[in-house]
Design a protein around this motif. Sequence first.
Motif, PDB file in Angstrom:
ATOM      1  N   GLU A 393       0.727  -1.346  -0.223  1.00  0.00           N
ATOM      2  CA  GLU A 393       0.005   0.159   0.137  1.00  0.00           C
ATOM      3  C   GLU A 393       0.924   1.313   0.029  1.00  0.00           C
ATOM      4  O   GLU A 393       0.654   2.208  -0.748  1.00  0.00           O
ATOM      5  CB  GLU A 393      -0.929   0.006   1.250  1.00  0.00           C
ATOM      6  N   ARG A 396       2.522   1.930  -3.340  1.00  0.00           N
ATOM      7  CA  ARG A 396       1.568   2.390  -4.278  1.00  0.00           C
ATOM      8  C   ARG A 396       1.173   3.783  -4.258  1.00  0.00           C
ATOM      9  O   ARG A 396       0.800   4.574  -5.099  1.00  0.00           O
ATOM     10  CB  ARG A 396       0.368   1.485  -4.344  1.00  0.00           C
TER      11      ARG A 396
ATOM     12  N   GLY B  41      -4.274  -4.126 -14.992  1.00  0.00           N
ATOM     13  CA  GLY B  41      -5.268  -4.769 -13.953  1.00  0.00           C
ATOM     14  C   GLY B  41      -5.454  -6.195 -14.102  1.00  0.00           C
ATOM     15  O   GLY B  41      -6.166  -6.840 -13.176  1.00  0.00           O
ATOM     16  N   SER B  42      -4.368  -7.032 -14.818  1.00  0.00           N
ATOM     17  CA  SER B  42      -4.432  -8.263 -14.996  1.00  0.00           C
ATOM     18  C   SER B  42      -3.575  -9.052 -13.794  1.00  0.00           C
ATOM     19  O   SER B  42      -3.610 -10.143 -13.825  1.00  0.00           O
ATOM     20  CB  SER B  42      -3.600  -8.615 -16.331  1.00  0.00           C
ATOM     21  N   SER B  45       1.636  -6.712 -11.211  1.00  0.00           N
ATOM     22  CA  SER B  45       2.194  -6.211  -9.970  1.00  0.00           C
ATOM     23  C   SER B  45       2.070  -7.034  -8.861  1.00  0.00           C
ATOM     24  O   SER B  45       2.936  -7.234  -8.158  1.00  0.00           O
ATOM     25  CB  SER B  45       1.855  -4.852  -9.895  1.00  0.00           C
ATOM     26  N   THR B  46       0.703  -7.362  -8.689  1.00  0.00           N
ATOM     27  CA  THR B  46       0.447  -8.399  -7.548  1.00  0.00           C
ATOM     28  C   THR B  46       1.333  -9.582  -7.473  1.00  0.00           C
ATOM     29  O   THR B  46       1.924  -9.924  -6.438  1.00  0.00           O
ATOM     30  CB  THR B  46      -1.021  -8.671  -7.600  1.00  0.00           C
ATOM     31  N   HIS B 199       4.880  -3.630 -20.549  1.00  0.00           N
ATOM     32  CA  HIS B 199       3.775  -3.667 -21.789  1.00  0.00           C
ATOM     33  C   HIS B 199       4.623  -3.434 -23.038  1.00  0.00           C
ATOM     34  O   HIS B 199       3.700  -3.796 -24.116  1.00  0.00           O
ATOM     35  CB  HIS B 199       3.136  -2.261 -21.832  1.00  0.00           C
TER      36      HIS B 199
HETATM   37  N1  LIG Z   1      -4.581  -3.264  -2.382  1.00  0.00           N
HETATM   38  C1  LIG Z   1      -5.522  -3.559  -3.555  1.00  0.00           C
HETATM   39  N2  LIG Z   1      -6.676  -3.659  -2.843  1.00  0.00           N
HETATM   40  C2  LIG Z   1      -7.693  -3.886  -3.885  1.00  0.00           C
HETATM   41  N3  LIG Z   1      -7.636  -4.173  -5.361  1.00  0.00           N
HETATM   42  C3  LIG Z   1      -6.256  -4.296  -5.320  1.00  0.00           C
HETATM   43  C4  LIG Z   1      -5.097  -3.807  -4.711  1.00  0.00           C
HETATM   44  N4  LIG Z   1      -4.096  -4.287  -5.528  1.00  0.00           N
HETATM   45  C5  LIG Z   1      -4.734  -4.490  -6.734  1.00  0.00           C
HETATM   46  N5  LIG Z   1      -5.759  -4.704  -6.684  1.00  0.00           N
HETATM   47  C6  LIG Z   1      -6.703  -5.172  -7.684  1.00  0.00           C
HETATM   48  O1  LIG Z   1      -6.076  -6.090  -8.397  1.00  0.00           O
HETATM   49  C7  LIG Z   1      -6.036  -6.181  -9.896  1.00  0.00           C
HETATM   50  C8  LIG Z   1      -4.542  -6.458 -10.280  1.00  0.00           C
HETATM   51  O2  LIG Z   1      -3.837  -5.433  -9.963  1.00  0.00           O
HETATM   52  P1  LIG Z   1      -2.342  -5.293 -10.309  1.00  0.00           P
HETATM   53  O3  LIG Z   1      -1.723  -3.964  -9.725  1.00  0.00           O
HETATM   54  O4  LIG Z   1      -1.614  -6.319  -9.979  1.00  0.00           O
HETATM   55  O5  LIG Z   1      -2.586  -5.127 -11.953  1.00  0.00           O
HETATM   56  P2  LIG Z   1      -1.474  -4.994 -12.858  1.00  0.00           P
HETATM   57  O6  LIG Z   1      -1.358  -5.917 -13.835  1.00  0.00           O
HETATM   58  O7  LIG Z   1       0.204  -4.456 -12.026  1.00  0.00           O
HETATM   59  O8  LIG Z   1      -1.740  -3.455 -13.664  1.00  0.00           O
HETATM   60  P3  LIG Z   1      -1.024  -2.250 -14.408  1.00  0.00           P
HETATM   61  O9  LIG Z   1      -0.380  -2.688 -15.804  1.00  0.00           O
HETATM   62  O10 LIG Z   1      -1.890  -1.161 -14.483  1.00  0.00           O
HETATM   63  O11 LIG Z   1      -0.065  -1.971 -13.275  1.00  0.00           O
HETATM   64  C9  LIG Z   1      -6.934  -4.870 -10.109  1.00  0.00           C
HETATM   65  O12 LIG Z   1      -7.751  -5.251 -10.366  1.00  0.00           O
HETATM   66  C10 LIG Z   1      -6.475  -4.191  -9.034  1.00  0.00           C
HETATM   67  O13 LIG Z   1      -7.450  -3.111  -9.076  1.00  0.00           O
END
Ligand SMILES: Nc1ncnc2c1ncn2[C@@H]1O[C@H](COP(=O)(O)OP(=O)(O)OP(=O)(O)O)[C@@H](O)[C@H]1O
Lengths: 398, 249
Positions: A393, A396, B41-42, B45-46, B199
């Motif tokens: 968090e 971010r 959003g895929s 990062s998670t 990307h």
């Molecule tokens: N702390 C959080 N609380 C709620 N939802 C989250 C949290 N972190 C991620 N998400 C949700 O999980 C999903 C995946 O997020 P993530 O950041 O992994 O995407 P991403 O592939 O890295 O996207 P981007 O290319 O935009 O960075 C998204 O729908 C996001 O809204």
Amino acid sequence: MRSLLGFALSAISSHRLRSLLSVLGIAIGIGSVVLLTSIGEGTRRYILEQSTQFGTNLVSINPGKAETVGIPGILGGTTHKLTLDDAAAIARLSNVERVVPIAFGQARVQAGELGRSVFIYGVTPDIPDVWRFHVRQGGFWPHGDPSRAQAMAVLGPKLKRELFGNTNALGQFVRIGGARFRVVGVMEPKGQFLGFDIDDSAYIPVASAMRIFNRDEVNEIQFVYRQSALVDTVVEQVSRVLIDRHGGNEDFTVTTQEAMLEVMGDVMNIITVAVGAIAGISLLVGAIGILTMMWIAVGERTSEIGLIRAIGASRRQVQAVFLVEAAALATGGGAIGLAGAMALLALIRTAVPDLPTHTPTIFVVLALGVSFATGIFSGVVPAARASNLDPIEALRSE
Amino acid sequence: MIGLENVCRSFAVGDSEVRALVDVNEQIENGEHVAIMGPSGSGKSTLLNILGCLDQPTSGTYLLDGREVSGLDEAELTEVRRNRIGFVFQFFHLVSRLTALENVELPMVFAGTAPPERRARALKAIEHVGLNDRADHRPDQLSGGERQRVALARATVMGPGLLLADEPTGNLDSKSGTQVLDLLDRLNENGLTLVVVTHDPAVARRADRALVMTDGRIVRRLRGKELESIQGIGPGIAPGTTDVTSVST
Ligand SMILES: Nc1ncnc2c1ncn2[C@@H]1O[C@H](COP(=O)(O)OP(=O)(O)OP(=O)(O)O)[C@@H](O)[C@H]1O
Ligand SMILES: [Mg+2]
């Protein structure tokens, strides 16, 4: 940046003005408390010094009972005055070393053209020993019956200088309250006592003073007891003698040095409580200032907190960073306050040299220690907030 | 070596649940260079956060060097992040009040490295990314590419085995981007395991293989010729095809 400490301090030095403003509360608090206690401590030492310069086994007796009513002699039956005979009776006690009956008042001392209105002490030749004075020139009149008036006077050094300049005063004549006295001695300078210039006064036999001031009693009886005797025992013995002589009435007040110091101690305690309250309030205000500032800092540096967690800072280290920062801020604020107080005290000393001030080292140590503790105290909550942040968090937030 | 088994990660958002990762299974060998692609959003990062031990799966297991990460306590996790893993972010995340050199020293400050050794190692890392003449500059006195190279020096100064980069070139022009990517390639050649979220197909093509994610799942694994020919990755990607339409990011 030398360590975790250096990292914590880097945040303070990057926000100099803001840091300075946030510690203003603690600086003013610490500063005013140091200032007040330095003046208080100076005064206490001054009074202590003034009192003990007469010796600690000096006791004075005044007419009237001051214990239950503020003004002596207003209530109760007949109030007897203190007399020369009372003094003689006290002198007969074995624990009493020396007794001086004192009759004093203001009178004009005239030498030829020059004259001065000064304090006149009617005493006995024991007075230099009792008050720990020294005669510079000549001496006191010979010992003898205190009820016999003698036309001899001892001058304080300032009075002598004012009347005779640098010429020899011994053997010269002065008029005091209309009567003629021969100068037999000049005292050594003693300086001030509680703002009262003892050097600007004259000493004459007590009977002569009573005649000049037209009274048949003395204002005060002072005596010195033997070092080996217990003060309470002596006071009891003296009281019994006087009560006996005054027809069973305790119509006099005995004041020991201990009692005087005790009264002073009470006054100092009240001052201490008052200063303590100021300290408490200002430290609270200071703590809130630092707490606010640290709380904001945690909010602003959220992403930095995430970053340092990601590169291997533990929760405890994050907590330490913010605690150290708060403590350093507060200690710095305390140091600023301390420096300000010192500067003000230096200024006071040059502007008002008569105002006694004293800052013991322990005050300095305490001031900094308390500031440090306040910092830790006000850093706890923001530091906990920082260390409990979720690193993701935190990262971010941008 | 990295092993992911049925890794799921969901976030509670109000009353609903966002499933950011769904049943992710993957093996990454030591020394591999892997790109992660997929629309916004895929879950890229998670996934990276879980790999970096900054986040924990809701379910499933993550094995790092044979150790299950969910079994590690706070101190062990800190130790892993400190010594085993390096992070590079899209927005650099440099501490603005510290100089480039001090930023590179930072991980060693928390590791308790003695100051002389710290300085020497930081200087070497700064030299490695070609910024010795910028060591005393603050981040705001550096260009984007230079900032990312400082971040790269910081990520590698502890000698990690795994480097995770989330869009490392996302904020850079192509020239500085290429410099950073060249540095990453060189680190990988020296044995560093590299996982790069991107990307940009050009960035992905530098990897040994790419994982394509959609809605929290790995939907495609590309390597060799398939990887060479990718143009862009979109949500409408059809399994088996390599000519995919580009999607705006
Ligand atoms: N702390 C959080 N609380 C709620 N939802 C989250 C949290 N972190 C991620 N998400 C949700 O999980 C999903 C995946 O997020 P993530 O950041 O992994 O995407 P991403 O592939 O890295 O996207 P981007 O290319 O935009 O960075 C998204 O729908 C996001 O809204
Ligand atoms: Mg992302």
